[in-house]
Scaffold this active site. Structure first.
Site, short mmCIF file in Angstrom:
data_model
loop_
_atom_site.label_atom_id
_atom_site.label_comp_id
_atom_site.label_asym_id
_atom_site.label_seq_id
_atom_site.Cartn_x
_atom_site.Cartn_y
_atom_site.Cartn_z
N ASN A 1 48.45 49.66 32.19
CA ASN A 1 47.76 50.95 32.16
C ASN A 1 48.82 51.95 31.68
O ASN A 1 49.45 52.66 32.45
CB ASN A 1 47.24 51.32 33.56
CG ASN A 1 46.15 50.35 34.00
OD1 ASN A 1 45.35 49.90 33.18
ND2 ASN A 1 46.12 50.01 35.28
N ARG B 1 45.38 41.66 25.82
CA ARG B 1 44.91 41.08 27.09
C ARG B 1 43.44 40.70 27.03
O ARG B 1 42.60 41.47 26.56
CB ARG B 1 45.19 42.04 28.23
CG ARG B 1 46.69 42.13 28.50
CD ARG B 1 47.00 43.03 29.64
NE ARG B 1 47.03 42.33 30.91
CZ ARG B 1 46.38 42.76 31.99
NH1 ARG B 1 45.59 43.80 31.93
NH2 ARG B 1 46.50 42.11 33.13
N GLU C 1 48.92 40.52 44.86
CA GLU C 1 47.89 41.57 45.02
C GLU C 1 46.77 41.14 45.96
O GLU C 1 46.41 41.87 46.87
CB GLU C 1 47.32 41.91 43.64
CG GLU C 1 46.19 42.91 43.70
CD GLU C 1 45.62 43.25 42.33
OE1 GLU C 1 46.18 42.82 41.31
OE2 GLU C 1 44.60 43.96 42.28
N LYS D 1 46.36 46.55 26.85
CA LYS D 1 45.12 46.46 27.62
C LYS D 1 44.18 47.50 27.02
O LYS D 1 44.45 48.70 27.08
CB LYS D 1 45.42 46.77 29.09
CG LYS D 1 44.19 46.90 29.99
CD LYS D 1 44.63 47.17 31.45
CE LYS D 1 43.45 47.35 32.39
NZ LYS D 1 43.88 47.60 33.78
N TRP E 1 31.80 46.52 39.96
CA TRP E 1 33.07 45.83 39.68
C TRP E 1 32.90 44.32 39.48
O TRP E 1 33.80 43.65 38.97
CB TRP E 1 34.09 46.10 40.79
CG TRP E 1 34.56 47.52 40.75
CD1 TRP E 1 34.06 48.57 41.45
CD2 TRP E 1 35.60 48.05 39.92
NE1 TRP E 1 34.72 49.73 41.12
CE2 TRP E 1 35.68 49.44 40.18
CE3 TRP E 1 36.47 47.49 38.98
CZ2 TRP E 1 36.59 50.27 39.52
CZ3 TRP E 1 37.40 48.32 38.34
CH2 TRP E 1 37.44 49.68 38.61
N GLU F 1 52.07 49.93 40.12
CA GLU F 1 50.71 49.51 40.44
C GLU F 1 50.78 48.08 40.96
O GLU F 1 51.30 47.19 40.30
CB GLU F 1 49.82 49.60 39.19
CG GLU F 1 48.38 49.27 39.49
CD GLU F 1 47.42 49.79 38.43
OE1 GLU F 1 47.81 50.61 37.58
OE2 GLU F 1 46.25 49.34 38.46
N ASP G 1 39.89 37.66 38.78
CA ASP G 1 41.08 38.51 38.89
C ASP G 1 41.99 38.04 40.02
O ASP G 1 42.07 38.70 41.06
CB ASP G 1 40.63 39.96 39.15
CG ASP G 1 41.76 40.95 38.93
OD1 ASP G 1 42.83 40.53 38.48
OD2 ASP G 1 41.55 42.15 39.21
N GLU H 1 48.24 34.26 31.94
CA GLU H 1 48.83 35.31 32.77
C GLU H 1 48.70 34.90 34.24
O GLU H 1 47.60 34.67 34.73
CB GLU H 1 48.11 36.64 32.53
CG GLU H 1 48.69 37.79 33.34
CD GLU H 1 48.00 39.14 33.06
OE1 GLU H 1 47.87 39.52 31.88
OE2 GLU H 1 47.61 39.80 34.04
N GLU I 1 38.69 48.55 32.37
CA GLU I 1 38.92 49.40 33.53
C GLU I 1 39.22 50.84 33.12
O GLU I 1 40.15 51.47 33.63
CB GLU I 1 40.05 48.82 34.40
CG GLU I 1 39.71 47.43 34.92
CD GLU I 1 40.72 46.85 35.89
OE1 GLU I 1 41.90 47.20 35.80
OE2 GLU I 1 40.30 46.04 36.75
C1 GCV Z 1 47.21 46.96 36.08
C2 GCV Z 1 43.37 44.31 38.48
C3 GCV Z 1 44.31 45.15 39.28
C4 GCV Z 1 44.75 46.37 38.50
C5 GCV Z 1 45.40 45.89 37.20
C6 GCV Z 1 44.35 45.08 36.45
C7 GCV Z 1 44.91 44.51 35.17
O1 GCV Z 1 42.17 44.97 38.31
O2 GCV Z 1 43.71 45.52 40.47
O3 GCV Z 1 45.66 47.09 39.26
O4 GCV Z 1 45.83 46.98 36.43
O5 GCV Z 1 43.93 44.01 37.25
O6 GCV Z 1 45.33 43.37 35.22
O7 GCV Z 1 44.92 45.18 34.16
#
Ligand code: GCV
Length: 844
Positions: A233, A347, A421, A310, A570, A190, A393, A415, A314
């Protein structure tokens, strides 16, 4: 300088026994695989400076980590000095490099001026005069410290620094220097942009762990001490009996590099793999499940570092399912880990992604503090709250998360995201250290006397024993780990800042460049210059004034997609409308987010006049006519910075070209290709954002550039055969909102009769490189084919849009009035082989 008294000290060592450890250097092509640990042979002049360096390495003690340290010194010195360096078990008449933990070193070198104490994981490097000549000592506060000292010695030589009078003591800023990976067990990653996972494939740990070992070596060299290998995740399978032995294999590979294994866990595991119908953290059966799984892991991996969790974020399940708190959730697992000295990172990235966007008081930025501040003091001592550096984010610019200043009785770690990204996904160069530094150096004024984030997260301010840094790295199987050779500067910078957050971005960039390329002044100046200019440039052509990265936030987070953030739950809203832009987060009229900061910080962000321009739109909604400190209006700033940013990106190409012949051809070519692509994608960003704001604001660009593109011929206005015109979504990512689509497959043709002056021109072809198939493009002038290419890149989208919009420039083409320019596209469905425009400009 501190050396021992003249005459040296007595030693009982007599024999020198050479071990089998020795390394032979072989010249090989530069692939980026060795990153900053290339140990390039020194040129003769530099080599002379190290003539007196001992060629025998003596290790005091015996353990996997110590052996790694010794072998690395042998390997590095042999390679750099171009002469045999050997490991010896005892010391004879020749000077040596002596490695060991501090008590052993002091035992052997009695009376020498060596520190009496070195903190855990720290080291001392010293040069001591002895009867046998000058010896070099690497003394560690722990075995890891010896390894870090070994790397530090090699780094100095690699950067051609003087090592004849060493007296250097270093200790890491914090005990937590972890790397997280978002790797899935099926081998995908991811937000990974450099191939598949080096850890997993097909639901298992890969058989060949060579890359994991070599990655651990890179990480050890920058002081990383733990590695979380799977996605936050998380797949609950990682906790099963069948999987634990696989974890043990990874742990065994990384252990000699002083790196402990960690995994991410799924909070609903008791129900998903534990045979329970519940995962309530206060249920005794759930507590027993966690204890059982933790014990099973420690039986296989005695030095297991701990978990990352986590929850309630989400769509991940968490304690809210049972009306429990995050402290309840963290603590049940922490108690299972405590007897083994394991830790759990909980987290702080908890927010509601289904928030009502119509409510102007709703604000995702508030979530971390709203959720965790009330829990301060309720966590077990082995819980660490892992907090993203900003409240949203990983956007191109965010203020520091207020949570750093709000927790006084809870361990915390910052973090940072190494994988880019929201920062160009390693197709764009974006050196993130300067952005991280702004946050780390920011004074939260959590109490009197200065409390920068770096001192809060390392536990110094509120005297916490656990604290530090977590970096999300997501390296992949591409040879150079992150896809872009220059992106490795971010991984390096993360480690160096975790070790010492006072280091400057320039120092890190210089050191990295010397080790990764070479130390010729022109090379260092050029690469460091590009690195340091890259984040400001990226910010200029993407997200202005703290509004966020204006990308497609519900998709792949790459190309422009300005409205994607709006009118959904979001919460990455910038609230741009016909009259103004920005989130009002003030206490007086907005969401009240600013009140989460300490009073002095909140006061400065509350007021327009004292909010720094670069964060203006994060905190305030202002009209487009609002004047910045520069005297420019917000709208003109948006236009100007986007043009400036695209020019900066073009400049990187020019600057990089000057390095031809000064660095290896392989990496020169591969970086050049990425920079050329970046420069063209920066134009996509520039045009999309300026066109959108021109439309929404109705205010023209005073410089007349927006909407006026000299030499541009829209595909839809060309003479088309088998192409059909189609609307591109979002509209701003295609010139004039339209493209010519070759959706029926086969060969489609677009023709343009050139009517300008005769001369030599560059012809740019703007097209869409969709990920769902291939399209072959051929361009001809009359019956002369001038280029042909296959569009088969993977930008994560199968549609024409800001991710896939790509430019190919054919340089120095002779054109005469009446020439036909013909583009043929042969597309395999479902790829639509879409063409946006061509642009004819005088040759550069
Ligand atoms: C691993 C953002 C990213 C997700 C990520 C999330 C997180 O939303 O787009 O891909 O998930 O952060 O840090 O948990």
């Amino acid at each position: 300088m501190r050396t021992s008294r003249p005459g040296g000290f007595a030693t009982s060592w007599l024999l020198v026994a050479l071990l089998s450890v020795s390394h032979v250097t072989t010249a090989s092509a530069e692939t980026g695989y060795d990153a900053w640990l290339r140990y390039a042979p020194l040129d003769p002049a530099a080599r002379d400076r190290y003539a007196s360096l001992p060629r025998q390495i003596v290790l005091l003690g015996e353990s996997p980590v110590l052996r790694t340290a010794r072998d690395e010194v042998v390997r590095g010195l042999t390679s750099m000095l171009g002469a045999p360096v050997t490991a010896a078990v005892t010391r004879g008449r020749d000077p040596v490099v002596l490695l060991g933990v501090l008590p052993r070193v002091r035992d052997v070198l009695k009376d020498a001026a060596i520190p009496t104490q070195i903190g855990a994981d720290g080291f001392w490097l010293g040069t001591l005069a002895t009867r046998q000549g000058a010896i070099v000592v690497v003394a560690g506060g722990s075995e890891r410290g010896v390894l870090y000292g070994a790397f530090a010695l090699l780094r100095r030589i690699g950067a051609h620094e003087d090592v004849t009078r060493l007296n250097v003591r270093e200790e890491p800023s914090a005990p937590i220097r972890w790397i997280n990976h978002w790797d899935n067990l099926d081998g995908t990653i991811e937000r990974g942009y450099a191939g598949r996972s080096i850890f997993f494939e097909g639901g298992r740990v890969v058989d060949d762990l060579t890359r994991v070992r070599d990655y651990a070596r890179l990480l050890a060299s920058i002081g990383i001490n733990a590695l979380t290998i799977n996605n936050v995740n998380a797949n609950p399978q990682v906790l099963t009996d069948a999987f634990v032995p696989q974890l043990a294999r990874v742990a065994d590979i990384i252990r000699p590099w002083g790196i402990a294994l960690s995994i991410s866990i799924d909070f609903s595991s008791p129900r998903r793999i534990g045979g329970l119908d519940i995962f309530d953290p206060l249920d005794s059966r759930v507590a027993a499940f966690w204890q059982d799984r933790v014990d099973a892991i420690y039986r296989a991996v005695p030095d297991f570092a701990g978990f990352v969790l986590k929850a309630d974020s989400e769509g991940r399940l968490g304690p809210s399912a049972y009306g429990r708190t995050h402290a309840d959730a963290a603590n049940v697992i922490a108690r299972a880990l405590a007897p083994h000295r394991g830790v759990i990172f909980y987290r702080g990235f908890v927010y509601d992604h289904l928030m009502d966007w119509r409510n102007p008081k709703n604000d995702r930025a508030r979530a971390a503090s709203d959720n965790f501040r009330p829990l301060d003091g309720l966590f077990e001592p082995n819980v660490v709250l892992q907090i993203k550096h900003g409240p949203i984010d990983f956007q191109v610019r965010e203020p520091a998360s207020p949570l750093f200043g709000a927790l006084q009785k809870t361990n915390q770690a910052i973090e940072l995201q190494i994988t880019q990204e929201y920062l160009g996904q390693q197709r764009h160069v974006c050196f993130i250290a300067p952005m991280w530094k702004e946050v780390l150096d920011f004074d939260m004024q959590a109490r009197d006397g200065g409390t920068p984030v770096k001192q809060l997260v390392t536990g110094r301010v509120f005297v916490r024993s656990l604290g530090g840094f977590v970096g999300v790295s997501n390296v992949g199987r591409e040879t150079n780990w992150l896809g872009h050779d220059l992106a490795m500067a971010n991984l390096y910078a993360f480690g160096r800042l975790a070790w010492n957050p006072d280091t400057t971005s320039r120092q890190i960039a210089e050191e990295w460049t010397k080790l990764t390329f070479n130390d010729r002044p022109q090379v260092v100046e050029t690469i460091v210059g590009i690195l340091l200019d890259s984040w400001p440039a990226y910010e200029r052509y993407t997200g202005p004034l703290g509004a966020g990265t204006l990308t497609d936030i519900i998709g792949v987070h790459y190309g422009p997609g300005i409205e994607s953030s709006e009118r959904n739950g979001w919460g990455q809203w910038h609230r741009a409308n016909g009259t103004g832009i920005g989130m009002d987060r003030t206490t007086a009229t907005g969401t009240g987010f600013v009140a989460q900061y300490s009073t002095p910080v909140a006061t400065s962000y509350e007021n327009l006049a004292t909010t720094p321009d670069e964060l203006l739109l994060f905190f305030h909604h202002v009209p487009y006519s609002h004047r910045l400190r520069s005297g420019k209006t917000v709208i003109q700033h948006i236009y100007d910075t986007h043009y400036q940013g695209a020019e900066d990106a073009a400049g990187f190409v020019t600057r990089w070209r000057t390095l031809a012949g000064s660095i290896d051809a392989e990496r020169h070519a591969s970086v050049l290709a990425r920079l050329e692509y970046q420069a063209s994608h920066a134009i996509v960003w520039r045009d999309a954002i300026t066109a959108w704001f021109r439309w929404v604001s109705g205010i023209p660009d005073t410089a007349g550039r927006v909407g006026n593109y000299p030499g541009r011929i829209e595909a839809e206005s060309m003479s088309l055969d088998r192409f059909s015109n189609g609307a591109v979504i979002p509209w701003e990512t295609a010139s004039a909102g339209l493209a010519a689509l070759c959706s029926a497959g086969g060969t489609c043709t677009a023709r343009h009769r050139y009517q300008g002056a005769a001369g030599t021109y560059d012809i740019a072809v703007q097209y869409f490189d969709e990920s769902d198939g291939t399209a072959t493009f051929t361009i001809a002038v009359g019956d002369r084919q001038i280029d042909r290419w296959v569009a088969d890149a993977q930008f994560g989208s199968g549609a024409p849009n800001g991710h896939t919009s790509t430019r190919r420039t054919i340089r120095a083409v002779r054109l005469s009035p009446g020439d036909e320019i013909r583009i043929e596209v042969n597309a395999t469905a479902p790829d639509s082989g879409a063409l946006d425009y061509i642009e004819i400009t005088p040759a550069r």
